[in-house]
Design a protein around this motif. Structure first.
Motif, PDB file in Angstrom:
ATOM      1  N   MET A 124       0.846  -1.180   0.000  1.00  0.00           N
ATOM      2  CA  MET A 124       0.000   0.000   0.000  1.00  0.00           C
ATOM      3  C   MET A 124       0.888   1.239   0.000  1.00  0.00           C
ATOM      4  O   MET A 124       1.593   1.506   0.978  1.00  0.00           O
ATOM      5  N   GLY A 125       0.885   1.962  -1.094  1.00  0.00           N
ATOM      6  CA  GLY A 125       1.702   3.162  -1.189  1.00  0.00           C
ATOM      7  C   GLY A 125       1.515   3.828  -2.532  1.00  0.00           C
ATOM      8  O   GLY A 125       0.827   3.302  -3.420  1.00  0.00           O
ATOM      9  N   ASN A 126       2.145   4.976  -2.688  1.00  0.00           N
ATOM     10  CA  ASN A 126       1.973   5.766  -3.902  1.00  0.00           C
ATOM     11  C   ASN A 126       3.089   5.538  -4.913  1.00  0.00           C
ATOM     12  O   ASN A 126       3.494   6.455  -5.624  1.00  0.00           O
ATOM     13  N   THR A 127       3.608   4.316  -4.962  1.00  0.00           N
ATOM     14  CA  THR A 127       4.669   3.966  -5.897  1.00  0.00           C
ATOM     15  C   THR A 127       4.373   2.603  -6.500  1.00  0.00           C
ATOM     16  O   THR A 127       3.885   1.705  -5.803  1.00  0.00           O
ATOM     17  N   ASP A 128       4.665   2.458  -7.766  1.00  0.00           N
ATOM     18  CA  ASP A 128       4.572   1.154  -8.417  1.00  0.00           C
ATOM     19  C   ASP A 128       5.848   0.381  -8.100  1.00  0.00           C
ATOM     20  O   ASP A 128       6.950   0.851  -8.403  1.00  0.00           O
ATOM     21  N   PRO A 129       5.766  -0.805  -7.485  1.00  0.00           N
ATOM     22  CA  PRO A 129       6.984  -1.569  -7.161  1.00  0.00           C
ATOM     23  C   PRO A 129       7.881  -1.813  -8.368  1.00  0.00           C
ATOM     24  O   PRO A 129       9.095  -1.978  -8.213  1.00  0.00           O
ATOM     25  N   ALA A 130       7.308  -1.827  -9.572  1.00  0.00           N
ATOM     26  CA  ALA A 130       8.110  -2.055 -10.772  1.00  0.00           C
ATOM     27  C   ALA A 130       9.155  -0.964 -10.955  1.00  0.00           C
ATOM     28  O   ALA A 130      10.193  -1.196 -11.595  1.00  0.00           O
ATOM     29  N   PHE A 131       8.914   0.216 -10.410  1.00  0.00           N
ATOM     30  CA  PHE A 131       9.892   1.304 -10.535  1.00  0.00           C
ATOM     31  C   PHE A 131      11.221   0.915  -9.919  1.00  0.00           C
ATOM     32  O   PHE A 131      12.283   1.323 -10.395  1.00  0.00           O
ATOM     33  N   TYR A 132      11.202   0.112  -8.864  1.00  0.00           N
ATOM     34  CA  TYR A 132      12.419  -0.337  -8.201  1.00  0.00           C
ATOM     35  C   TYR A 132      12.873  -1.710  -8.695  1.00  0.00           C
ATOM     36  O   TYR A 132      13.680  -2.376  -8.054  1.00  0.00           O
ATOM     37  N   GLY A 133      12.347  -2.124  -9.831  1.00  0.00           N
ATOM     38  CA  GLY A 133      12.777  -3.390 -10.422  1.00  0.00           C
ATOM     39  C   GLY A 133      12.181  -4.609  -9.761  1.00  0.00           C
ATOM     40  O   GLY A 133      12.711  -5.716  -9.904  1.00  0.00           O
ATOM     41  N   ILE A 134      11.080  -4.451  -9.038  1.00  0.00           N
ATOM     42  CA  ILE A 134      10.434  -5.582  -8.370  1.00  0.00           C
ATOM     43  C   ILE A 134       9.383  -6.171  -9.308  1.00  0.00           C
ATOM     44  O   ILE A 134       8.443  -5.487  -9.723  1.00  0.00           O
ATOM     45  N   ARG A 135       9.559  -7.409  -9.671  1.00  0.00           N
ATOM     46  CA  ARG A 135       8.587  -8.115 -10.508  1.00  0.00           C
ATOM     47  C   ARG A 135       7.550  -8.736  -9.571  1.00  0.00           C
ATOM     48  O   ARG A 135       7.905  -9.473  -8.640  1.00  0.00           O
ATOM     49  N   TYR A 136       6.296  -8.470  -9.813  1.00  0.00           N
ATOM     50  CA  TYR A 136       5.310  -8.858  -8.813  1.00  0.00           C
ATOM     51  C   TYR A 136       3.992  -9.298  -9.446  1.00  0.00           C
ATOM     52  O   TYR A 136       3.642  -8.927 -10.572  1.00  0.00           O
ATOM     53  N   GLN A 137       3.290 -10.092  -8.660  1.00  0.00           N
ATOM     54  CA  GLN A 137       1.926 -10.492  -8.977  1.00  0.00           C
ATOM     55  C   GLN A 137       0.983  -9.530  -8.275  1.00  0.00           C
ATOM     56  O   GLN A 137       1.092  -9.292  -7.069  1.00  0.00           O
TER      57      GLN A 137
END
Length: 634
Positions: free
Chosen positions: A503-516
């Motif tokens: 929960m936050g105002n950032t897309d985890p992909a911005f930090y190179g996190i590949r996620y479901q």
């Protein structure tokens, strides 16, 4: 000594002249301290070394404490990911400077423009569909992450808050030094510079920090005005009151507070005529209204009668609705919008124990030593400021974090300066100073142990940050700040993918996190068909989502309640907990059910297939079982 004579001597305290400092004084360079008509003998042990050299040493120590505070804030500002509300504040200020429109987010402060000053020359753009009335959180996300270097944009905006924090500490030191002497100045600085709550919020793009600075500035101007009443000082007081309202609507409280402090400076009333006080009040009020008028967009009103407050009334109405109806929050195991004892628990569990002790000792000293505050009643002004703000917070239904009482902390630090009384002599005075020094060292140790995770700080009464999540949520522990740390944790665990309940105002992909993707996220670019490989399945869940605050739907089960009864395998900071559900049929059955409730059919089918495959493996119905279903990757 008459008040008029003392006023001239008090001018010495207004300057940083070298002759103003001895170790236990802060006055006239002769071992005496003069303030408001009273003379206090300096401590004999402090008499040696008076003069310019001693003054420089005291100022150097004060400067070191301010630098330490700023250094902590800078390092935390570099380490935190974008927190909730930061993008909203930044885009509001940027929009005001770029488009000359009073507010993009109607409930936002026009002073957010200060945050946008460092990025004003950057070639930042917003899509054409963003306009007045757009979602400020979404607009902030698009502004920050649409830039070539989002991290650099965020950090420079945070530097503005850090600079304001340094100014606040300087104001506190000036007041404490004038009231309590050099020891008092250092005590107040120490209690502020190592406060994890102040450090945490002054590391962010924060209007709550702005209000804390404005509150201290108003008290500083009140004290200066009554120490030597003049029309210019009345004008400066009015300007400070206006800035407080422009910083945050809660700043309106400071106007009656300034009036409440008048009896504390009753000696000043004797030297001036009633006409002077009436004119001074008029000047202060006029200056304050002028700042509010200009701050909320009057300069944008280019046609007569030039009297509109474009951003003030709608924003105030929205803020009042929040205070009346509240917002979803978590408190002591339940979700809701407000609780009468919310800020009582916040104060007890989020305030470091050495600060609680310092405040308690200062209150006991004020209660038992009537002579002290009768002779110098103005030293109660910080207590009045903090007390009124706190009582108002208790009545508010907006229970979403300590940040709404943040302005109480510098005030109580200043009040705690009474522990090292100016001119106090003898064994008792020395013991009190040693106790005060121990409290500051203890607080410094607290700050060192929690650093750089200050936003999630809880004291020993709560069981530390891991225990505090049983009692409080939202910005008390989780404001989306640990996403960068999640990436490092995943790298350490050699995990390439994660099931994200961030929960936050950032897309985890911005930090190179590949996620479901789990449908509890604010911003996501992940395809809603991708599931992690069956060989390593880790759920990364933010505390706010684990507490069920924002996604609790009446009549439906809490989508992540099943995770709360499990033991996390790791954590990122104190706001993101990791759970290994590799081969866990029940966990995937829960995920499939959640996806189905949200209408995400493809993900629901893939998770159901995983659950079926795991359940078919003997002994694989619980966490950690073997088996490897089809990955379902796309």
């Amino acid at each position: 000594m008459k008040r008029s004579d003392a006023n001239e001597s008090a001018a010495l305290l207004d300057s940083d002249g070298a002759e103003a400092a001895c170790a236990g004084s802060g006055g006239n360079g002769t071992g005496e301290s003069i303030r408001d008509g009273a003379v206090f003998a300096g401590d004999p042990d402090d008499g040696a070394g008076c003069g310019k050299a001693a003054a420089r040493r005291w100022r150097l120590l004060a400067a070191i404490l301010v630098i330490v505070f700023c250094a902590q804030c800078i390092l935390i500002a570099r380490g935190n990911s974008l927190c909730n509300d930061e993008g909203k504040h930044l885009v509001t200020g940027w929009w005001l400077l770029k488009h000359r429109q009073a507010c993009l987010g109607v409930d936002n402060s026009p002073l957010t423009a200060l945050f946008a000053v460092p990025i004003l020359l950057d070639n930042l753009r917003l899509p054409a569909d963003v306009r007045m009335g757009s979602n400020a959180h979404l607009a902030g996300y698009r502004l920050v992450f649409g830039s070539p270097n989002p991290e650099w944009v965020i950090f420079r905006a945070r530097l503005v808050t850090i600079a304001l924090g340094a100014i606040m500490l300087w104001l506190l030191w000036r007041m404490a030094r004038g009231w309590f002497g050099e020891w008092g100045g250092l005590l107040v600085l120490g209690l502020s510079a190592f406060d994890p709550n102040l450090i945490a919020h002054f590391s962010l793009i924060s209007t709550d920090a702005m209000l804390a600075v404005a509150s201290v500035l108003v008290l500083f101007c009140v004290d200066r005005f009554f120490a030597r009443p003049t029309y210019p000082r009345a004008a400066f007081l009015g300007l400070a009151l206006g800035l407080a309202v422009v910083a945050k609507f809660t700043g309106l409280v400071l106007w009656p507070l300034a009036v409440l402090c008048v009896p504390l400076y009753w000696r000043s009333l004797k030297g001036k005529s009633r006409r002077f006080w009436a004119e001074a009040a008029l000047i202060s009020t006029a200056c304050g209204i002028l700042v509010v008028w200009v701050g909320y967009g009057a300069y944008l009103q280019v046609r007569p009668p030039f009297l509109a407050f474009p951003g003030f009334l709608p924003g105030f109405d929205q803020a009042a609705r929040y205070a009346t109806h509240g917002m979803p929050s978590f408190f002591c195991g339940e979700t809701g919008t407000s609780w009468p004892t919310y800020f009582v628990i916040v104060l007890l569990l989020k305030t470091p124990v050495p600060l609680l002790l310092a405040w308690t000792l200062a209150l006991l000293a004020a209660a038992t030593d009537r002579k002290r505050w009768v002779e110098r009643p103005w030293i109660l002004a910080p207590l009045v400021f903090a007390g009124v703000f706190y009582v108002i917070s208790l009545r508010s239904h907006l229970n979403i974090g300590l940040r709404h009482i943040l302005q109480c902390y510098p005030m109580m630090a200043l009040f705690a300066g009474t522990l090292v009384e100016r001119g106090a002599t003898g064994v008792v005075a020395r013991r009190v100073r040693w106790c005060a020094a121990v409290l500051v060292v203890w607080l410094a140790a607290v700050a060192a142990l929690i650093f750089p995770l200050d936003l999630s700080y809880f004291n020993e009464l709560a069981g530390g940050p891991t225990g505090g999540i049983r009692y409080l949520g939202d910005s008390n522990v989780d404001w989306g700040q640990d996403l960068k740390r999640l990436r490092r944790v995943l790298e350490r665990r050699n995990a390439n993918e994660v099931i994200s309940a961030y929960m936050g105002n950032t897309d985890p992909a911005f930090y190179g996190i590949r996620y479901q993707f789990l449908p509890v996220m604010f911003f996501s670019s992940a395809p809603q068909t991708f599931v992690v490989d069956g060989g390593r399945e880790i759920v990364a869940a933010s505390v706010n989502n684990l507490q069920g605050t924002l996604y609790a739907v009446p009549g439906l089960p809490d989508p992540l309640a099943w995770l709360r009864v499990r033991e996390p395998t790791d954590r990122a900071g104190y706001s993101i907990y990791l759970y290994d559900i590799t081969g866990d049929a029940e966990a995937h059955r829960r995920l499939a059910q959640f996806y189905r409730q949200c209408g995400l059919t493809v993900l629901a089918e893939k998770e159901a297939a995983k659950a079926t495959a795991y359940a078919a493996v003997p002994g694989a119905a619980s966490a950690g079982a073997g088996g490897r279903p089809p990955s379902g990757r796309e």
